[in-house]
Design a protein around this motif. Structure first.
Motif, PDB file in Angstrom:
ATOM      1  N   TYR A  54      32.534  33.767  29.593  1.00 31.91           N
ATOM      2  CA  TYR A  54      33.419  33.177  30.601  1.00 31.91           C
ATOM      3  C   TYR A  54      32.517  32.837  31.776  1.00 31.91           C
ATOM      4  O   TYR A  54      31.987  33.727  32.444  1.00 31.91           O
ATOM      5  CB  TYR A  54      34.500  34.175  31.042  1.00 31.91           C
ATOM      6  N   GLN A  55      32.347  31.570  31.989  1.00 32.95           N
ATOM      7  CA  GLN A  55      31.461  31.109  33.051  1.00 32.95           C
ATOM      8  C   GLN A  55      32.193  31.153  34.396  1.00 32.95           C
ATOM      9  O   GLN A  55      31.642  31.516  35.415  1.00 32.95           O
ATOM     10  CB  GLN A  55      31.069  29.679  32.676  1.00 32.95           C
ATOM     11  N   SER A 103      43.135  29.796  34.314  1.00 30.52           N
ATOM     12  CA  SER A 103      42.252  28.869  33.632  1.00 30.52           C
ATOM     13  C   SER A 103      40.849  29.440  33.568  1.00 30.52           C
ATOM     14  O   SER A 103      40.504  30.329  34.345  1.00 30.52           O
ATOM     15  CB  SER A 103      42.214  27.534  34.380  1.00 30.52           C
ATOM     16  N   GLY A 104      40.066  28.887  32.669  1.00 28.34           N
ATOM     17  CA  GLY A 104      38.691  29.352  32.581  1.00 28.34           C
ATOM     18  C   GLY A 104      37.814  28.355  31.861  1.00 28.34           C
ATOM     19  O   GLY A 104      38.301  27.500  31.112  1.00 28.34           O
ATOM     20  N   GLY A 131      36.979  29.270  46.239  1.00 28.58           N
ATOM     21  CA  GLY A 131      36.101  30.444  46.332  1.00 28.58           C
ATOM     22  C   GLY A 131      36.565  31.648  45.530  1.00 28.58           C
ATOM     23  O   GLY A 131      36.116  32.766  45.774  1.00 28.58           O
ATOM     24  N   HIS A 132      37.452  31.442  44.581  1.00 30.87           N
ATOM     25  CA  HIS A 132      37.933  32.570  43.752  1.00 30.87           C
ATOM     26  C   HIS A 132      37.782  32.209  42.279  1.00 30.87           C
ATOM     27  O   HIS A 132      38.760  32.143  41.535  1.00 30.87           O
ATOM     28  CB  HIS A 132      39.393  32.882  44.080  1.00 30.87           C
ATOM     29  N   GLU A 133      36.531  31.956  41.873  1.00 30.05           N
ATOM     30  CA  GLU A 133      36.282  31.435  40.534  1.00 30.05           C
ATOM     31  C   GLU A 133      35.793  32.485  39.531  1.00 30.05           C
ATOM     32  O   GLU A 133      35.354  32.128  38.446  1.00 30.05           O
ATOM     33  CB  GLU A 133      35.308  30.245  40.602  1.00 30.05           C
ATOM     34  N   ALA A 164      42.876  31.359  38.959  1.00 35.68           N
ATOM     35  CA  ALA A 164      44.315  31.129  38.871  1.00 35.68           C
ATOM     36  C   ALA A 164      44.644  29.779  39.503  1.00 35.68           C
ATOM     37  O   ALA A 164      43.926  29.313  40.398  1.00 35.68           O
ATOM     38  CB  ALA A 164      45.054  32.240  39.599  1.00 35.68           C
ATOM     39  N   THR A 165      45.708  29.156  39.009  1.00 33.98           N
ATOM     40  CA  THR A 165      46.260  27.996  39.720  1.00 33.98           C
ATOM     41  C   THR A 165      47.688  28.358  40.101  1.00 33.98           C
ATOM     42  O   THR A 165      48.392  29.022  39.331  1.00 33.98           O
ATOM     43  CB  THR A 165      46.274  26.708  38.866  1.00 33.98           C
TER      44      THR A 165
END
Ligand SMILES: [Fe+2]
Length: 227
Positions: A92-93, A201-202, A53-55, A97-98
């Motif tokens: 940026y769609q 990431s993106g 949920g943090h996209e 973070a990972t």
């Protein structure tokens, strides 16, 4: 004798340097977001913002400077493919973070809903795990499964090389960015550093500014009709 390698997969690597202070702010922010929903017990798999949920990380202004720098490298990638960026609107769609703790990793997956993807290593201690790319279409597979691991173990294949491998690993330093087509299967190597590894990431969507006369590539969504 000449060997030609045709139809390559193109992966771009570059560096984006951040001041220590900025890195600290971004790491703190990611810790804050992660800790909001990281109540579960330790998993084998890394925490990934996109599946929790943090996209939309880049909607946070703290990431503005970094996203601007990433944008320039994305343009370089498109130019490498000789795609005329003047014809495109680029978005940026998603961005996230990972967070990979010791022994954790990320399984093979693709980002099938987008065009171009990237990983930027904000925090990457030594031995914290590289990224592996995999091909499902081995051009040189002259007999089915001839290049699988077991053939290597049984010495039918002398050694892996770029002509006979279905995967390739990059273990890049902190501050590196890697850019690749979103449909490429990729995974990460388990973190063996004892320290956390954080990547950003993106996924990037490209569309035509003006689709007049073009059959392929997404027409600009400003012309779409919602129902
Ligand atoms: Fe990914």
């Amino acid at each position: 004798m000449k060997i030609f390698n045709l139809f390559p997969l193109t992966v771009l690597q570059s560096k984006i340097y951040l001041e220590d202070e900025e890195r600290k702010i971004l790491v703190n922010e990611i810790n804050k977001v992660k800790n909001q929903d990281h109540k579960q017990k330790k998993s084998l798999y890394a925490w990934t913002g996109d599946t929790n949920g943090h996209e939309f990380l880049f909607s946070n202004n703290l990431f503005k400077n970094l996203s601007n720098k990433i944008s320039s490298v994305i343009i370089e990638y498109l130019k490498t493919l000789e795609i005329n960026t003047e014809y495109l609107d680029i978005y940026y769609q998603r961005s996230w973070a990972t967070y990979t703790e010791n022994e954790q990793s990320i399984n093979f997956h693709t980002h099938s809903q987008s065009n171009i993807s990237f990983a930027y290593y904000l925090l990457k201690p030594n031995k914290s795990g590289g990224i592996i790319f995999k091909s499902n279409e081995l051009q040189n597979e002259i007999a089915k499964n001839i290049f699988t691991n077991s053939k290597l173990e049984k010495s039918l294949i002398n050694k892996p090389n770029p002509y006979n491998s279905d995967r390739s690993m990059f273990d890049l330093e902190q501050d590196s960015i890697i850019i690749f087509p979103s449909k490429t299967p990729h995974a990460t190597v388990p973190n063996r550093s004892g320290l956390p590894r954080i990547s950003i990431s993106g996924d990037i969507s490209i569309m035509l500014k003006d689709s007049k006369g073009f059959e392929h590539l997404m027409p600009n969504f400003s012309n779409w009709t919602k129902f």
